[in-house]
Write a protein that holds these residues in place. Structure first.
Motif, PDB file in Angstrom:
ATOM      1  N   ARG A  21       1.046  -0.978  -0.394  1.00  0.00           N
ATOM      2  CA  ARG A  21       0.376  -0.059  -0.111  1.00  0.00           C
ATOM      3  C   ARG A  21       0.961   0.682  -0.064  1.00  0.00           C
ATOM      4  O   ARG A  21       2.058   1.627   1.036  1.00  0.00           O
ATOM      5  CB  ARG A  21      -1.347  -0.021   1.053  1.00  0.00           C
ATOM      6  CG  ARG A  21      -2.051  -1.126   1.295  1.00  0.00           C
ATOM      7  CD  ARG A  21      -2.608  -1.015   3.144  1.00  0.00           C
ATOM      8  NE  ARG A  21      -3.630  -0.299   2.551  1.00  0.00           N
ATOM      9  CZ  ARG A  21      -4.449  -0.236   3.060  1.00  0.00           C
ATOM     10  NH1 ARG A  21      -4.556  -0.892   4.459  1.00  0.00           N
ATOM     11  NH2 ARG A  21      -5.717   0.999   3.067  1.00  0.00           N
ATOM     12  N   ARG A  23      -0.193   4.231   0.603  1.00  0.00           N
ATOM     13  CA  ARG A  23      -0.421   5.465   1.743  1.00  0.00           C
ATOM     14  C   ARG A  23       0.228   4.949   3.270  1.00  0.00           C
ATOM     15  O   ARG A  23       0.503   5.256   4.286  1.00  0.00           O
ATOM     16  CB  ARG A  23      -1.927   5.215   2.163  1.00  0.00           C
ATOM     17  CG  ARG A  23      -2.734   5.664   0.813  1.00  0.00           C
ATOM     18  CD  ARG A  23      -4.148   6.056   1.300  1.00  0.00           C
ATOM     19  NE  ARG A  23      -4.454   6.186   2.449  1.00  0.00           N
ATOM     20  CZ  ARG A  23      -5.508   5.416   2.605  1.00  0.00           C
ATOM     21  NH1 ARG A  23      -6.002   4.571   2.278  1.00  0.00           N
ATOM     22  NH2 ARG A  23      -6.400   5.730   3.474  1.00  0.00           N
ATOM     23  N   PHE A  24       0.799   2.985   2.935  1.00  0.00           N
ATOM     24  CA  PHE A  24       1.488   1.971   4.622  1.00  0.00           C
ATOM     25  C   PHE A  24       2.593   3.414   4.215  1.00  0.00           C
ATOM     26  O   PHE A  24       3.125   4.102   5.372  1.00  0.00           O
ATOM     27  CB  PHE A  24       1.928   1.334   4.331  1.00  0.00           C
ATOM     28  CG  PHE A  24       2.054   0.374   5.172  1.00  0.00           C
ATOM     29  CD1 PHE A  24       3.765   0.259   5.635  1.00  0.00           C
ATOM     30  CD2 PHE A  24       0.919  -0.177   6.382  1.00  0.00           C
ATOM     31  CE1 PHE A  24       4.235  -0.723   6.248  1.00  0.00           C
ATOM     32  CE2 PHE A  24       1.486  -0.662   8.186  1.00  0.00           C
ATOM     33  CZ  PHE A  24       3.557  -0.965   7.961  1.00  0.00           C
ATOM     34  N   ARG A  27       2.730   6.791   5.573  1.00  0.00           N
ATOM     35  CA  ARG A  27       2.623   7.210   6.536  1.00  0.00           C
ATOM     36  C   ARG A  27       3.719   7.196   7.957  1.00  0.00           C
ATOM     37  O   ARG A  27       4.567   7.124   8.493  1.00  0.00           O
ATOM     38  CB  ARG A  27       1.320   6.488   7.513  1.00  0.00           C
ATOM     39  CG  ARG A  27       0.440   6.570   8.381  1.00  0.00           C
ATOM     40  CD  ARG A  27      -0.836   7.182   8.565  1.00  0.00           C
ATOM     41  NE  ARG A  27      -0.960   8.157   9.305  1.00  0.00           N
ATOM     42  CZ  ARG A  27      -1.190   8.857   9.391  1.00  0.00           C
ATOM     43  NH1 ARG A  27      -3.117   8.732   8.670  1.00  0.00           N
ATOM     44  NH2 ARG A  27      -1.775   9.245  10.579  1.00  0.00           N
TER      45      ARG A  27
END
Lengths: 257, 81
Positions: A21, A23-24, A27
């Motif tokens: 991911r 977005r992982f 982050r």
């Protein structure tokens, strides 16, 4: 000296999914780390190296009285993966990738010397927490000249922390082993334990008068809660300080007053 | 959205990552995500991303830092959704 560690099982299905991911990644990674990730030969492994490094560093920062919180991006790992920075704190970093077993192990420390490390596979369904503690005891018992059964690991309750507990402390005969800071980690098939000795260079020995070789590693205004009540450690640190006169070489020096 | 609806959705989000399923069966607002449900730290990031996707909200790092219990997650969601 303080130490923190984190182990990641690269074959854990949730880990394999997470790393896919974007977005992982976003982050976890600071901008400089995202750039390095883009050029990495194996971005998935590098991302877990970064994550493990930050988790290891987090454990040290808590012991230093800092609180990075849920802010992986604020901990920045160097391109060479030998340092991790958080604000004004720079920690030494050792990151190992074992492709054969499928794991990443990161160790962060306030001292450049590599701490004692142990990583072990555990059976599926094993009590990971118990296995971690067993690994730590079995690793350090020979260094301390005692039986593993003489050692116990304790984590005092500490409200406000992520899991309600402070860092682990290794106890022998009910007292904290002086000069020894430890860290535990488990993920998937693996448990890991590390420990770092104080300036005496010998685990379990109270700091002696160090004279010219003394180096102050950390000076705190108050004993951290997880250390202060442990009989022996704090008083031995104070005794060594007095023995050494103005030159102090102790892992923790508690300023009274 | 009611508090119970938010709790139910948070439990659904947490379920795949929980290693202490007994604690999930008796979940309450004060149930600790790490300590009681034994969700590990890497999965916390997944949980935050799932909360964002499920509720259409942005969870900043400083918000995520305050989410230690199921109740904390529910309160955050009710405040932002």
């Amino acid at each position: 000296m303080y130490v923190g560690n984190d182990v990641v099982d690269l074959e854990e299905p949730d880990n394999a999914r997470a790393v896919r991911r974007d977005r992982f990644r976003d982050r976890i990674c600071a901008p400089s780390e995202r750039d390095a990730l883009a050029g990495a030969g194996d971005p998935a492994v590098r991302l877990w190296c970064l994550f493990a490094a930050k988790e290891a560093a987090y454990k040290v920062l808590v012991k230093l009285g800092r609180d990075p919180g849920f802010a992986h991006r604020r901990l920045v790992v160097s391109d060479a993966m030998d340092e991790v920075r958080f604000e004004d704190v720079v920690l030494h970093l050792h990151v190992d990738v074992d492709h054969a077993r499928g794991l990443v192990h990161a160790v962060a420390s306030t001292h450049p010397e590599r701490p004692e490390c142990a990583v072990r596979s555990v059976d599926a369904g094993a009590d990971e927490s118990r296995e971690c503690r067993r690994l730590l005891s079995e690793t350090f018992a020979p260094l301390l000249g005692c039986a593993a059964s003489d050692l116990r690991i304790e984590r005092a309750q500490r409200p406000g922390t992520w899991d309600g507990y402070g860092p682990p402390v290794l106890l022998r005969a009910g007292c904290a082993v002086p000069d020894l800071d430890v860290s535990l980690s488990h993920d998937g098939r693996f448990v890991a334990a590390v420990g770092t000795c104080g300036p005496s260079g010998r685990a379990g020995r109270a700091p002696q008068a160090l004279g010219e070789s003394a180096q102050a590693v950390g000076v705190l205004d108050a004993a951290p809660p997880w250390l202060g009540d442990r009989c022996g450690a704090e008083s031995r640190a104070g005794d060594a300080a007095r023995d050494a006169g103005d030159r102090v070489g102790v892992a923790v020096r508690v300023r009274r007053g | 959205m009611t508090q119970q609806e938010a709790i139910d959705k948070v439990v659904t989000i947490l379920k795949p990552f929980v290693r202490n399923t007994d604690a999930l069966a008796s979940v309450a607002m004060e149930t600790s995500i790490l300590k009681d449900l034994k969700v590990n730290s890497a999965r916390l990031v997944d949980v935050v991303l799932e909360i964002e996707d499920t509720f259409g909200i942005e969870v900043k790092d400083e918000d995520a830092d305050k989410v230690k219990t199921v109740g904390d997650a529910v309160q955050l969601i009710l405040a932002k959704a």
